[in-house]
Design a protein around this motif. Structure first.
Motif, PDB file in Angstrom:
ATOM      1  N   ALA A 239       8.454  -0.659 -15.666  1.00  0.00           N
ATOM      2  CA  ALA A 239       7.477   0.003 -16.541  1.00  0.00           C
ATOM      3  C   ALA A 239       6.047  -0.081 -16.004  1.00  0.00           C
ATOM      4  O   ALA A 239       5.571  -1.153 -15.660  1.00  0.00           O
ATOM      5  CB  ALA A 239       7.544  -0.606 -17.929  1.00  0.00           C
ATOM      6  N   PRO A 240       5.343   1.064 -15.947  1.00  0.00           N
ATOM      7  CA  PRO A 240       3.909   1.044 -15.640  1.00  0.00           C
ATOM      8  C   PRO A 240       3.145   0.408 -16.810  1.00  0.00           C
ATOM      9  O   PRO A 240       3.704   0.261 -17.900  1.00  0.00           O
ATOM     10  CB  PRO A 240       3.547   2.528 -15.529  1.00  0.00           C
ATOM     11  CG  PRO A 240       4.824   3.278 -15.540  1.00  0.00           C
ATOM     12  CD  PRO A 240       5.833   2.412 -16.198  1.00  0.00           C
ATOM     13  N   LYS A 241       1.882   0.071 -16.591  1.00  0.00           N
ATOM     14  CA  LYS A 241       1.090  -0.490 -17.702  1.00  0.00           C
ATOM     15  C   LYS A 241       0.730   0.608 -18.691  1.00  0.00           C
ATOM     16  O   LYS A 241       0.661   0.394 -19.891  1.00  0.00           O
ATOM     17  CB  LYS A 241      -0.187  -1.158 -17.163  1.00  0.00           C
ATOM     18  CG  LYS A 241       0.123  -2.371 -16.307  1.00  0.00           C
ATOM     19  CD  LYS A 241      -1.136  -3.121 -15.867  1.00  0.00           C
ATOM     20  CE  LYS A 241      -0.781  -4.165 -14.827  1.00  0.00           C
ATOM     21  NZ  LYS A 241      -0.798  -3.627 -13.436  1.00  0.00           N
ATOM     22  N   VAL A 272      -3.614  13.126 -21.225  1.00  0.00           N
ATOM     23  CA  VAL A 272      -2.180  13.057 -20.923  1.00  0.00           C
ATOM     24  C   VAL A 272      -1.900  13.526 -19.489  1.00  0.00           C
ATOM     25  O   VAL A 272      -2.496  14.485 -19.005  1.00  0.00           O
ATOM     26  CB  VAL A 272      -1.376  13.932 -21.914  1.00  0.00           C
ATOM     27  CG1 VAL A 272       0.114  13.917 -21.591  1.00  0.00           C
ATOM     28  CG2 VAL A 272      -1.612  13.458 -23.345  1.00  0.00           C
ATOM     29  N   GLY A 273      -1.000  12.817 -18.825  1.00  0.00           N
ATOM     30  CA  GLY A 273      -0.512  13.245 -17.507  1.00  0.00           C
ATOM     31  C   GLY A 273       0.984  13.486 -17.599  1.00  0.00           C
ATOM     32  O   GLY A 273       1.636  13.040 -18.547  1.00  0.00           O
ATOM     33  N   ILE A 274       1.525  14.197 -16.627  1.00  0.00           N
ATOM     34  CA  ILE A 274       2.972  14.430 -16.646  1.00  0.00           C
ATOM     35  C   ILE A 274       3.539  14.414 -15.223  1.00  0.00           C
ATOM     36  O   ILE A 274       2.948  14.984 -14.303  1.00  0.00           O
ATOM     37  CB  ILE A 274       3.316  15.755 -17.382  1.00  0.00           C
ATOM     38  CG1 ILE A 274       4.837  15.875 -17.574  1.00  0.00           C
ATOM     39  CG2 ILE A 274       2.788  16.990 -16.659  1.00  0.00           C
ATOM     40  CD1 ILE A 274       5.242  16.854 -18.675  1.00  0.00           C
ATOM     41  N   SER A 309       7.796   5.587  -6.411  1.00  0.00           N
ATOM     42  CA  SER A 309       6.440   5.647  -5.890  1.00  0.00           C
ATOM     43  C   SER A 309       5.513   6.308  -6.916  1.00  0.00           C
ATOM     44  O   SER A 309       4.385   5.859  -7.144  1.00  0.00           O
ATOM     45  CB  SER A 309       6.446   6.415  -4.578  1.00  0.00           C
ATOM     46  OG  SER A 309       5.381   6.014  -3.792  1.00  0.00           O
ATOM     47  N   LEU A 310       6.012   7.361  -7.576  1.00  0.00           N
ATOM     48  CA  LEU A 310       5.189   8.036  -8.587  1.00  0.00           C
ATOM     49  C   LEU A 310       4.992   7.148  -9.820  1.00  0.00           C
ATOM     50  O   LEU A 310       3.903   7.116 -10.401  1.00  0.00           O
ATOM     51  CB  LEU A 310       5.805   9.386  -8.981  1.00  0.00           C
ATOM     52  CG  LEU A 310       5.854  10.428  -7.851  1.00  0.00           C
ATOM     53  CD1 LEU A 310       6.377  11.757  -8.369  1.00  0.00           C
ATOM     54  CD2 LEU A 310       4.477  10.632  -7.224  1.00  0.00           C
ATOM     55  N   LEU A 311       6.023   6.419 -10.213  1.00  0.00           N
ATOM     56  CA  LEU A 311       5.866   5.501 -11.360  1.00  0.00           C
ATOM     57  C   LEU A 311       4.804   4.446 -11.051  1.00  0.00           C
ATOM     58  O   LEU A 311       3.990   4.085 -11.897  1.00  0.00           O
ATOM     59  CB  LEU A 311       7.190   4.803 -11.694  1.00  0.00           C
ATOM     60  CG  LEU A 311       8.266   5.632 -12.385  1.00  0.00           C
ATOM     61  CD1 LEU A 311       9.564   4.825 -12.509  1.00  0.00           C
ATOM     62  CD2 LEU A 311       7.831   6.100 -13.778  1.00  0.00           C
ATOM     63  N   ARG A 312       4.825   3.952  -9.806  1.00  0.00           N
ATOM     64  CA  ARG A 312       3.828   2.959  -9.400  1.00  0.00           C
ATOM     65  C   ARG A 312       2.417   3.519  -9.480  1.00  0.00           C
ATOM     66  O   ARG A 312       1.462   2.792  -9.723  1.00  0.00           O
ATOM     67  CB  ARG A 312       4.068   2.537  -7.943  1.00  0.00           C
ATOM     68  CG  ARG A 312       5.101   1.499  -7.801  1.00  0.00           C
ATOM     69  CD  ARG A 312       5.254   1.064  -6.379  1.00  0.00           C
ATOM     70  NE  ARG A 312       6.091  -0.105  -6.382  1.00  0.00           N
ATOM     71  CZ  ARG A 312       5.629  -1.351  -6.445  1.00  0.00           C
ATOM     72  NH1 ARG A 312       4.331  -1.596  -6.438  1.00  0.00           N
ATOM     73  NH2 ARG A 312       6.456  -2.360  -6.498  1.00  0.00           N
ATOM     74  N   ASN A 316      -2.934   4.514 -11.730  1.00  0.00           N
ATOM     75  CA  ASN A 316      -4.169   4.901 -11.018  1.00  0.00           C
ATOM     76  C   ASN A 316      -4.663   6.281 -11.421  1.00  0.00           C
ATOM     77  O   ASN A 316      -5.580   6.817 -10.823  1.00  0.00           O
ATOM     78  CB  ASN A 316      -3.917   4.935  -9.500  1.00  0.00           C
ATOM     79  CG  ASN A 316      -3.376   3.618  -9.005  1.00  0.00           C
ATOM     80  OD1 ASN A 316      -3.754   2.569  -9.502  1.00  0.00           O
ATOM     81  ND2 ASN A 316      -2.472   3.665  -8.046  1.00  0.00           N
ATOM     82  N   LEU A 317      -4.038   6.900 -12.419  1.00  0.00           N
ATOM     83  CA  LEU A 317      -4.318   8.313 -12.690  1.00  0.00           C
ATOM     84  C   LEU A 317      -5.433   8.556 -13.709  1.00  0.00           C
ATOM     85  O   LEU A 317      -5.778   9.703 -13.982  1.00  0.00           O
ATOM     86  CB  LEU A 317      -3.048   9.021 -13.188  1.00  0.00           C
ATOM     87  CG  LEU A 317      -1.917   9.175 -12.173  1.00  0.00           C
ATOM     88  CD1 LEU A 317      -0.704   9.821 -12.838  1.00  0.00           C
ATOM     89  CD2 LEU A 317      -2.367  10.006 -10.980  1.00  0.00           C
TER      90      LEU A 317
END
Ligand code: AMP
Ligand code: MG
Length: 349
Positions: A239-241, A272-274, A309-312, A316-317
């Protein structure tokens, strides 16, 4: 200080010898496999294995997968391999299948978390196989990441979080498959129970004429105190933060897109990001959402390769919340959804 060896183009003999020497001396090495990067040590050396648990902050009750490079090694650590198990091994090794077998006493208790069984796999990656073969010992290697974080599929993703805890990093570029191996065991009635789905799918096993079923915890949270066959299922994972929500797959694109539209209209105060399929990018951009495309909707291998890699990168987004588009639960899609449902901590849209 740790060192990095670059084996992306070719395996360098002198450096490989050094890696093998270090493994035999009880050191810890990060190396690529075809699934994800592993953090490995001599599986027969208790102190070396302890270092892996410490480096990852891994709970002691979560056993490690032991990686081998030949069948002689298999016979040195496991016993009573039956015909169905042999058939699976012949068909899927080297490859992304971890098979749970009866363990021999040669392995220290920390590797198996005190269980009478051991998870074993022969990776399909020349760098991993050369390291194991040169060291001449089975190598215990869980995924190279701090426990709870997404697994590492390229060295850059895990170097910072492990650099103070590992002696050597071997860089082999991006891993091919991108999610961890299928973990399975053959039950008394000769049915295969898949404890953790991976690239080797239930369809692949059924195609061999072997009965197979998915463990009931694959898409479910494990309740406090509940017994599970695969201890790893109990722990928080991937899980990301940033709060992350899983958008359920639908073959009808407009159903997926409309669900997001509705969600956005009810949450106008949030950035929101997707993580989305290429086909949906335009629609989400029109809604003012930050889009990170992963692959085409039906490109399950492309999605699997890039998902960790994208979950990580979600944290940063600069967003308050991230939606991740779900895939169809077929073939490796079952494994992708097993990881995503945990990464999203069971928040489903
Ligand atoms: P990782 O190496 O971090 O990808 O995780 C290894 C997975 O294999 C975890 O989910 C473990 O619980 C599972 N595993 C390893 N050994 C056994 C075993 N002897 N019995 C059941 N599950 C196992
Ligand atoms: Mg792991």
């Amino acid at each position: 200080m740790s060192v990095i060896y670059n084996f992306k183009e070719n395996i360098k003999k002198e450096e490989l010898d050094n890696v093998a020497q270090n493994i035999k001396m009880g050191k810890v090495v990060v190396f690529p496999t075809e699934t994800v990067y592993g953090i490995g040590a001599d599986a027969t050396n208790k102190e070396a294995v302890d270092k892996i648990f410490i480096a990852k902050g891994r709970p002691q009750d979560n056993p490690l997968i032991v990686h081998i490079s030949n069948i002689k090694m298999l016979n040195s650590i496991a016993e009573d391999v039956n015909d169905i198990e042999k058939k699976l091994i012949e068909n899927f090794w080297p490859g992304p299948m971890t098979i749970i077998l009866k363990s021999k006493d040669i392995l220290p208790k920390n590797v198996t978390a005190g269980l009478k069984t051991v998870g074993i796999r022969m990776p399909d990656n020349d760098i991993a196989l050369s390291i194991i073969e040169s060291a001449g010992v089975p190598i215990a290697a869980p995924s190279a990441n701090v426990s709870g974080r997404p697994s590492g599929t390229k060295l850059e993703d895990v170097y910072d979080e492990l650099k103070d805890k590992v002696d050597i990093f071997v860089d082999g570029g991006s891993t091919n498959i991108g999610i961890e191996s299928t973990v399975l065991k053959v039950e008394e009635d000769n049915t295969v129970r898949i404890l953790r789905p991976g690239k080797i799918s239930i369809e692949d096993i059924l195609n061999l004429g072997i009965n197979a079923k998915l463990d009931e915890h694959i898409f479910k949270d494990v309740k406090e105190g509940e017994k599970v066959e695969s201890p790893g299922m109990k722990h928080r994972h991937y899980a990301p933060k940033t709060k992350t929500i899983l958008l359920e797959y639908n073959s009808d694109d407009s159903i997926m897109i409309n669900k997001v539209k509705e969600y956005i209209s009810e949450n106008t105060n949030k950035k929101v990001g997707i993580i989305c399929f290429e086909e949906h990018e335009n629609e989400y951009q029109k809604m003012g959402i930050k889009c990170i495309t992963i692959a085409k909707k039906n490109n399950l291998m492309g999605i699997s390769k890039n998902i960790f890699s994208l979950l990580r990168n979600i944290d940063n987004l600069d967003i308050d919340l991230c939606i991740v588009e779900g895939v169809e639960k077929k073939l490796i899609g079952t494994a992708i959804m097993n990881r995503l449902i945990r990464a999203c901590e069971y928040n489903i849209l």
